[in-house]
Motif scaffolding. Structure first.
Motif, PDB file in Angstrom:
ATOM      1  N   LEU A 165       0.831  -1.205   0.000  1.00  0.00           N
ATOM      2  CA  LEU A 165       0.000   0.000   0.000  1.00  0.00           C
ATOM      3  C   LEU A 165       0.863   1.253   0.000  1.00  0.00           C
ATOM      4  N   ASP A 166       0.298   2.356  -0.522  1.00  0.00           N
ATOM      5  CA  ASP A 166       1.043   3.608  -0.489  1.00  0.00           C
ATOM      6  C   ASP A 166       1.051   4.160   0.926  1.00  0.00           C
ATOM      7  N   LYS A 167       1.878   5.180   1.160  1.00  0.00           N
ATOM      8  CA  LYS A 167       2.147   5.660   2.508  1.00  0.00           C
ATOM      9  C   LYS A 167       0.879   6.078   3.248  1.00  0.00           C
ATOM     10  N   ASN A 168       0.040   6.899   2.618  1.00  0.00           N
ATOM     11  CA  ASN A 168      -1.150   7.397   3.308  1.00  0.00           C
ATOM     12  C   ASN A 168      -2.125   6.278   3.638  1.00  0.00           C
ATOM     13  N   LEU A 169      -2.330   5.363   2.683  1.00  0.00           N
ATOM     14  CA  LEU A 169      -3.245   4.253   2.921  1.00  0.00           C
ATOM     15  C   LEU A 169      -2.678   3.298   3.954  1.00  0.00           C
ATOM     16  N   ARG A 170      -1.366   3.128   3.933  1.00  0.00           N
ATOM     17  CA  ARG A 170      -0.728   2.252   4.917  1.00  0.00           C
ATOM     18  C   ARG A 170      -0.949   2.788   6.329  1.00  0.00           C
ATOM     19  N   GLU A 171      -0.801   4.095   6.500  1.00  0.00           N
ATOM     20  CA  GLU A 171      -1.015   4.698   7.820  1.00  0.00           C
ATOM     21  C   GLU A 171      -2.473   4.558   8.249  1.00  0.00           C
ATOM     22  N   GLN A 172      -3.396   4.729   7.300  1.00  0.00           N
ATOM     23  CA  GLN A 172      -4.817   4.572   7.607  1.00  0.00           C
ATOM     24  C   GLN A 172      -5.117   3.139   8.042  1.00  0.00           C
ATOM     25  N   MET A 173      -4.530   2.161   7.344  1.00  0.00           N
ATOM     26  CA  MET A 173      -4.784   0.763   7.668  1.00  0.00           C
ATOM     27  C   MET A 173      -4.128   0.350   8.986  1.00  0.00           C
ATOM     28  N   GLN A 174      -3.030   0.977   9.354  1.00  0.00           N
ATOM     29  CA  GLN A 174      -2.440   0.719  10.666  1.00  0.00           C
ATOM     30  C   GLN A 174      -3.446   1.020  11.766  1.00  0.00           C
ATOM     31  N   ILE A 175      -4.110   2.169  11.633  1.00  0.00           N
ATOM     32  CA  ILE A 175      -5.113   2.577  12.631  1.00  0.00           C
ATOM     33  C   ILE A 175      -6.295   1.623  12.611  1.00  0.00           C
ATOM     34  N   GLU A 176      -6.741   1.243  11.401  1.00  0.00           N
ATOM     35  CA  GLU A 176      -7.904   0.371  11.279  1.00  0.00           C
ATOM     36  C   GLU A 176      -7.636  -1.024  11.847  1.00  0.00           C
ATOM     37  N   ILE A 177      -6.485  -1.586  11.542  1.00  0.00           N
ATOM     38  CA  ILE A 177      -6.164  -2.931  12.045  1.00  0.00           C
ATOM     39  C   ILE A 177      -6.110  -2.926  13.557  1.00  0.00           C
ATOM     40  N   LYS A 178      -5.502  -1.910  14.130  1.00  0.00           N
ATOM     41  CA  LYS A 178      -5.430  -1.842  15.591  1.00  0.00           C
ATOM     42  C   LYS A 178      -6.823  -1.657  16.190  1.00  0.00           C
ATOM     43  N   ARG A 179      -7.654  -0.846  15.564  1.00  0.00           N
ATOM     44  CA  ARG A 179      -9.030  -0.653  16.065  1.00  0.00           C
ATOM     45  C   ARG A 179      -9.801  -1.970  16.063  1.00  0.00           C
ATOM     46  N   ILE A 180      -9.710  -2.712  14.964  1.00  0.00           N
ATOM     47  CA  ILE A 180     -10.435  -3.980  14.846  1.00  0.00           C
ATOM     48  C   ILE A 180      -9.888  -4.997  15.847  1.00  0.00           C
ATOM     49  N   GLN A 181      -8.562  -5.039  15.990  1.00  0.00           N
ATOM     50  CA  GLN A 181      -7.955  -5.989  16.930  1.00  0.00           C
ATOM     51  C   GLN A 181      -8.406  -5.702  18.356  1.00  0.00           C
ATOM     52  N   ARG A 182      -8.469  -4.440  18.717  1.00  0.00           N
ATOM     53  CA  ARG A 182      -8.923  -4.089  20.073  1.00  0.00           C
ATOM     54  C   ARG A 182     -10.391  -4.439  20.269  1.00  0.00           C
ATOM     55  N   LYS A 183     -11.198  -4.185  19.254  1.00  0.00           N
ATOM     56  CA  LYS A 183     -12.632  -4.455  19.360  1.00  0.00           C
ATOM     57  C   LYS A 183     -12.908  -5.946  19.537  1.00  0.00           C
ATOM     58  N   LEU A 184     -12.179  -6.775  18.789  1.00  0.00           N
ATOM     59  CA  LEU A 184     -12.406  -8.221  18.843  1.00  0.00           C
ATOM     60  C   LEU A 184     -11.598  -8.903  19.946  1.00  0.00           C
ATOM     61  N   GLY A 185     -10.513  -8.273  20.364  1.00  0.00           N
ATOM     62  CA  GLY A 185      -9.676  -8.866  21.406  1.00  0.00           C
ATOM     63  C   GLY A 185      -8.897 -10.082  20.954  1.00  0.00           C
ATOM     64  N   VAL A 186      -8.670 -10.221  19.651  1.00  0.00           N
ATOM     65  CA  VAL A 186      -7.988 -11.395  19.132  1.00  0.00           C
ATOM     66  C   VAL A 186      -6.478 -11.245  19.321  1.00  0.00           C
ATOM     67  N   THR A 187      -5.846 -12.301  19.787  1.00  0.00           N
ATOM     68  CA  THR A 187      -4.395 -12.324  19.943  1.00  0.00           C
ATOM     69  C   THR A 187      -3.757 -12.250  18.558  1.00  0.00           C
ATOM     70  N   THR A 188      -2.816 -11.321  18.379  1.00  0.00           N
ATOM     71  CA  THR A 188      -2.324 -11.012  17.035  1.00  0.00           C
ATOM     72  C   THR A 188      -0.804 -10.981  16.993  1.00  0.00           C
ATOM     73  N   ILE A 189      -0.253 -11.629  15.948  1.00  0.00           N
ATOM     74  CA  ILE A 189       1.168 -11.535  15.633  1.00  0.00           C
ATOM     75  C   ILE A 189       1.291 -10.834  14.286  1.00  0.00           C
ATOM     76  N   PHE A 190       2.032  -9.749  14.271  1.00  0.00           N
ATOM     77  CA  PHE A 190       2.188  -8.908  13.086  1.00  0.00           C
ATOM     78  C   PHE A 190       3.664  -8.916  12.693  1.00  0.00           C
ATOM     79  N   VAL A 191       3.967  -9.266  11.455  1.00  0.00           N
ATOM     80  CA  VAL A 191       5.349  -9.296  10.980  1.00  0.00           C
ATOM     81  C   VAL A 191       5.607  -8.102  10.081  1.00  0.00           C
ATOM     82  N   THR A 192       6.694  -7.378  10.337  1.00  0.00           N
ATOM     83  CA  THR A 192       7.052  -6.243   9.500  1.00  0.00           C
ATOM     84  C   THR A 192       8.543  -5.950   9.633  1.00  0.00           C
ATOM     85  N   HIS A 193       9.087  -5.250   8.642  1.00  0.00           N
ATOM     86  CA  HIS A 193      10.436  -4.706   8.768  1.00  0.00           C
ATOM     87  C   HIS A 193      10.363  -3.189   8.939  1.00  0.00           C
ATOM     88  N   ASP A 194       9.114  -2.661   9.011  1.00  0.00           N
ATOM     89  CA  ASP A 194       8.884  -1.222   9.101  1.00  0.00           C
ATOM     90  C   ASP A 194       8.807  -0.814  10.572  1.00  0.00           C
TER      91      ASP A 194
END
Length: 356
Positions: A165-194
């Motif tokens: 994803l491009d920079k702006n969309l990537r930042e937007q999706m970072q917020i969205e993924i964290k919001r969804i993870q908190r709402k569902l409470g699912v244990t999450t492993i995220f792999v990145t070099h960023d």
């Protein structure tokens, strides 16, 4: 911390090459943990072993005390999202999300209802009947996320899902993924070099290097209190300046670059008089000035390059043979020029030591 996911003595070899060497990790239920490291560090291999796509040469993976050894990936009740999304091009968004429920014997009417609810959760209400080719990259990523979550997995694995994803969309999706993870409470492993993704999204960062875990801890601990030279150099920007301990009891290190440098002894690694160390000072914890600043420790440097970012600038220079990097506010950089000699200064609480 009570362990929900436990990795015990994970070792992975390919012939003579050791990809993972005795990796041990406990993850709490509901925790968002990021595996961070350069290419080839072992983070993705660890993720694939958890998912069941790779088999460990030695060691075990457990969820709530139950071993996953011998279970195929589809039998582990783990949701996974890859960088390329892996959506079925001939299926609609709703049918893509319904697919894992279909594989579990859920009837179509019930499954599509759950798929629709999950699409709404990821912000795709009204997109159920679109095919992947009719969706943007960010929308496809949301469909893949909904598909990984719809069957209520025990664990969610995300393998660099934002890399395309491009920079702006990537930042937007970072917020969205964290919001969804908190709402569902699912244990999450995220792999990145960023590093930015890791710092902004994680409850805890696990830093990998050469098949080993270098350090594990909350993002700000990793940033402000690195325990090795690798972590100090890899996470953010650091000045790593050689020195030796002159007085461990009083927190004094001598450096050919910094002179007599004091540090706060609380929270530092265990050191003794005469020990060789690297003094870590983050660029944003330094100041530049024409003359020494009273009340701060000062040393001199020559400016080589100024990199402007608008609201701030990175000033790169040298003190003798030692490279020095200082980050300053954009308004302050107008008084400085490449080739100038100036002072850089710091306070005792900005100094941290690493010994390995």
């Amino acid at each position: 911390m009570s362990s929900y996911l436990r990795l015990s003595g994970i070792n992975k070899t390919y012939g003579d090459f050791v990809a993972l060497d005795n990796v041990n990790l406990d993850v709490a239920k509901g925790e968002f943990v990021t595996f961070l490291g350069p290419s080839g560090s072992g983070k993705t291999t660890t993720l694939m072993i958890i998912a069941g796509f790779e088999q460990a040469t030695r060691g075990s993976v457990e969820i709530e005390g139950v071993s996953l050894s011998g279970l195929d990936p589809q039998d582990r009740n783990i949701g996974i999202v890859f960088q390329n999304y892996a959506l079925f091009p001939h299926k609609t968004a709703a049918d893509n999300v319904y697919f894992p429920l279909q594989m579990r014997g859920v009837k179509r009417a019930e499954g599509l209802k759950k798929a629709q609810a999950m699409l709404e959760l990821v912000g795709l209400e009204g997109f159920a009947h679109r095919y992947p080719k009719e969706l943007s990259g960010g929308q496809q990523q949301r469909v893949a996320l909904a598909r990984a979550l719809v069957f209520e997995p025990d664990l969610l694995l995300l393998d660099e899902p934002l890399g395309a994803l491009d920079k702006n969309l990537r930042e937007q999706m970072q917020i969205e993924i964290k919001r969804i993870q908190r709402k569902l409470g699912v244990t999450t492993i995220f792999v990145t070099h960023d590093q930015t993704e890791a710092m902004s999204m994680s409850d805890r960062i696990v830093v990998f290097s050469k098949g080993n875990i270098e350090q594990s801890g909350p993002p700000l601990d990793i940033y402000h209190r690195p325990t090795t030279r690798f972590v100090a150099d890899f996470i953010g920007e650091s000045n790593l300046i050689p020195g030796h301990i002159a007085n461990a009891a009083e927190g004094v290190v001598e450096s050919p670059v910094l002179g007599t440098c004091r540090y706060l002894t609380n929270g530092q690694p265990s050191v003794s008089n005469g020990d060789e160390v690297a003094v870590v000072i983050r660029p944003e914890h330094m100041k530049l000035s024409r003359n020494p600043i009273e009340g701060r420790s000062n040393a001199r440097m020559t400016i080589d390059t100024i990199v402007n970012y608008g609201d701030n600038a990175l000033v790169i220079g040298h003190a003798g043979e030692q490279p020095i990097r200082v980050r300053v506010l954009g308004a302050d950089v107008v008084i400085l020029h490449e080739g100038d000699e100036c002072c850089f200064s710091w306070t005792d609480d900005a100094v941290f030591l690493v010994t390995s």
